[in-house]
Design an enzyme around this catalytic site. Structure first.
Site, PDB file in Angstrom:
ATOM      1  N   ARG A 213     -97.828   8.007  38.103  1.00 35.82           N
ATOM      2  CA  ARG A 213     -96.953   7.176  37.271  1.00 35.82           C
ATOM      3  C   ARG A 213     -95.853   8.033  36.645  1.00 35.82           C
ATOM      4  NH1 ARG A 213    -102.166   4.820  34.781  1.00 35.82           N
ATOM      5  NH2 ARG A 213    -102.600   3.085  36.165  1.00 35.82           N
ATOM      6  N   ALA A 278     -97.887 -13.877  38.897  1.00 35.45           N
ATOM      7  CA  ALA A 278     -99.248 -13.940  39.436  1.00 35.45           C
ATOM      8  C   ALA A 278     -99.148 -14.583  40.813  1.00 35.45           C
ATOM      9  CB  ALA A 278    -100.143 -14.770  38.518  1.00 35.45           C
ATOM     10  N   CYS A 338    -106.660   3.770  48.127  1.00 32.58           N
ATOM     11  CA  CYS A 338    -107.755   4.337  47.329  1.00 32.58           C
ATOM     12  C   CYS A 338    -109.095   4.171  48.050  1.00 32.58           C
ATOM     13  CB  CYS A 338    -107.803   3.687  45.946  1.00 32.58           C
ATOM     14  SG  CYS A 338    -108.047   1.912  46.012  1.00 32.58           S
TER      15      CYS A 338
HETATM   16  N1  SAH Z   1    -101.514  -0.212  40.350  1.00 35.36           N
HETATM   17  C1  SAH Z   1    -102.543  -0.603  39.425  1.00 35.36           C
HETATM   18  C2  SAH Z   1    -103.912  -0.656  40.049  1.00 35.36           C
HETATM   19  C3  SAH Z   1    -104.031  -1.587  41.238  1.00 35.36           C
HETATM   20  S1  SAH Z   1    -105.646  -2.108  41.588  1.00 35.36           S
HETATM   21  C4  SAH Z   1    -102.503   0.320  38.207  1.00 35.36           C
HETATM   22  O1  SAH Z   1    -101.754   1.301  38.206  1.00 35.36           O
HETATM   23  O2  SAH Z   1    -103.226   0.046  37.244  1.00 35.36           O
HETATM   24  C5  SAH Z   1    -105.393  -3.341  42.774  1.00 35.36           C
HETATM   25  C6  SAH Z   1    -104.869  -4.668  42.231  1.00 35.36           C
HETATM   26  O3  SAH Z   1    -104.592  -5.502  43.342  1.00 35.36           O
HETATM   27  C7  SAH Z   1    -105.847  -5.448  41.363  1.00 35.36           C
HETATM   28  O4  SAH Z   1    -105.256  -5.673  40.107  1.00 35.36           O
HETATM   29  C8  SAH Z   1    -106.044  -6.783  42.099  1.00 35.36           C
HETATM   30  O5  SAH Z   1    -106.087  -7.905  41.211  1.00 35.36           O
HETATM   31  C9  SAH Z   1    -104.811  -6.849  42.968  1.00 35.36           C
HETATM   32  N2  SAH Z   1    -104.925  -7.652  44.198  1.00 35.36           N
HETATM   33  C10 SAH Z   1    -105.967  -7.736  45.042  1.00 35.36           C
HETATM   34  N3  SAH Z   1    -105.662  -8.507  46.108  1.00 35.36           N
HETATM   35  C11 SAH Z   1    -104.374  -8.912  45.936  1.00 35.36           C
HETATM   36  C12 SAH Z   1    -103.473  -9.716  46.692  1.00 35.36           C
HETATM   37  N4  SAH Z   1    -103.833 -10.239  47.848  1.00 35.36           N
HETATM   38  N5  SAH Z   1    -102.234  -9.911  46.215  1.00 35.36           N
HETATM   39  C13 SAH Z   1    -101.851  -9.365  45.032  1.00 35.36           C
HETATM   40  N6  SAH Z   1    -102.653  -8.595  44.272  1.00 35.36           N
HETATM   41  C14 SAH Z   1    -103.897  -8.368  44.712  1.00 35.36           C
END
Ligand code: SAH
Length: 394
Positions: A213, A278, A338
């Site tokens: 970040r 969302a 990840c």
């Molecule tokens: N970048 C974030 C962590 C990401 S974790 C940080 O820095 O905190 C992965 C995220 O992907 C989760 O919040 C989950 O809700 C979201 N996610 C999972 N499947 C998804 C989809 N099909 N479309 C959009 N978001 C999704």
């Protein structure tokens, strides 16, 4: 001390002699005395040589080794391990500084505590057990955390319902082991955010992206940023501090989007550069325009098991291909995986195929990984799980 004994098949002791902390069920010749799941056991070679002591579990990984020395696992043992973990985080200047109080205190095998994760948010430690043995040891571990951290940690919250093996049937155990006072605002590199450890994903925040970040912040000035899979907005508020023109945060979870908005408000009240949506990632990516010149792709683990690796690699390829096809010339992509089962090479190959599909000129600027408070035990290379590439797209 009278731990039950596990004897390995001939030649199966080699990985333990090289301090790898897992005993696979296929390596076992004989189990003496029918240990219960989660019980401490001693592991021996066929020749009677002591190899290690650890938690027994029914499954592919049958023993997670806590110590390669013949010792009793006492309160003193937990204290010593937690102290070593805490000292390292102090050395890394992550503990209670004027700008940071968010860090991973225990990273499983990386801290010689396989099956245990502890993240700290200000004065609350959130503990997650991935093995039945750690579940049974949770109270002793909480005690050790408090003894080592003193008044720096006032609450220890246990959150393991989602991480313990379902078959162990351990019931609903989530809750405070120590304290219970809820201060849900923590700080990372001078930015503040709400953490919902009660209901949020993982321990409530993705602590592992801290350094990445910070790097993103440096590339944000004057850019139009898309933070895809934003969760609670981690990358977004760094982009805003870095001087982005606009930041759009997208996540399929409306709860995560709600907290993202709160977090942006906490750091940049009334700032209109930020919008949050969302929505499903693929839907958003298909319908969006070609106006972004900084895109972050940080999806959830597409592969949790080796047998779905092919599909996962397809997923990474597809996701990145859309970003390559739509990013503005001179744009930058921060792309991550990840999934532990996806190797650095495989991930790079998936991103490479996506780039080739777009026909754009692409250069790798940085190769990213997890930060130092997620250390990799040198004898357990599987602990390296976070992979990222920063790409310059013409
Ligand atoms: N970048 C974030 C962590 C990401 S974790 C940080 O820095 O905190 C992965 C995220 O992907 C989760 O919040 C989950 O809700 C979201 N996610 C999972 N499947 C998804 C989809 N099909 N479309 C959009 N978001 C999704």
């Amino acid at each position: 001390m009278s731990y039950k004994k596990i004897i390995l098949k001939p030649k199966k002791e080699e990985s333990l002699l090289r301090f790898h902390p897992w005993v696979f069920s296929g390596a076992i010749q004989k189990i003496e005395g029918e240990p219960e799941e989660g019980e401490l056991v001693e592991v021996y070679g066929t020749n009677g040589r002591f190899l290690g002591v650890g938690h027994y579990q029914i499954g592919g990984i049958a023993v997670r080794i806590l110590s390669f020395e013949q010792q009793e696992i006492t309160a003193g043992f937990w204290q010593e391990r937690i102290r070593s973990a805490f000292t390292l985080r102090e050395t890394l200047e992550l503990v209670d500084t004027p700008t940071n109080n968010t860090y991973r205190l225990v990273h499983g095998e990386g801290d010689h505590l396989p099956g245990l994760i502890v993240d700290v948010y200000d004065s609350t430690a959130v503990m997650q057990a991935h093995s039945v043995g750690m579940h049974y040891s949770r109270k002793e571990i909480a005690q050790a955390i408090q003894e080592v951290a003193g008044d720096k940690i006032k609450n220890v919250y246990y959150k393991s319902e989602g991480t313990l093996p379902f078959k162990a049937d351990l019931g609903n155990e989530d809750g405070y082991l120590i304290g219970g006072e809820e201060v849900d605002i923590a700080m990372e590199n001078g930015l503040r955010f709400h953490v919902d450890w009660l209901k949020g994903q993982k321990t409530g925040f993705f602590v592992d992206q801290r350094d990445n970040r910070s790097l993103l912040e440096k590339y944000s000035a004057g850019r139009s940023v898309l933070n895809m899979f934003c969760y609670t907005g981690g990358f977004s508020f760094y982009a805003m501090r870095g001087g982005a023109n606009e930041v759009h945060s997208v996540d399929s979870s409306s709860k995560a989007i709600h907290i993202t908005k709160q977090n942006v408000e906490l750091n940049f009240p009334g700032d209109e550069r930020h919008q949050a949506y969302a929505e499903d990632a693929f839907k958003y990516l298909e319908r969006m325009g070609e106006n972004y010149d900084l895109i972050i792709l940080d999806p959830p683990a597409f592969a949790k098991h080796k047998n779905v690796l092919r599909n996962a690699l397809q997923g990474y390829r597809k996701l990145n291909a859309i970003a390559f096809s739509k990013i503005k010339p001179g744009g930058i992509i921060f792309t991550f995986s990840c999934s532990q089962v996806v190797s650095k090479e495989n991930f790079r190959l998936a991103v490479f195929s996506a780039a080739a599909q777009s026909g754009r000129r692409v250069r790798i600027l940085h190769q990213l990984t997890q930060p130092a408070d997620h250390p990799v035990n040198i004898y357990h290379p599987e602990g390296e799980y976070l992979k990222g590439l920063v790409l310059y797209v013409e």
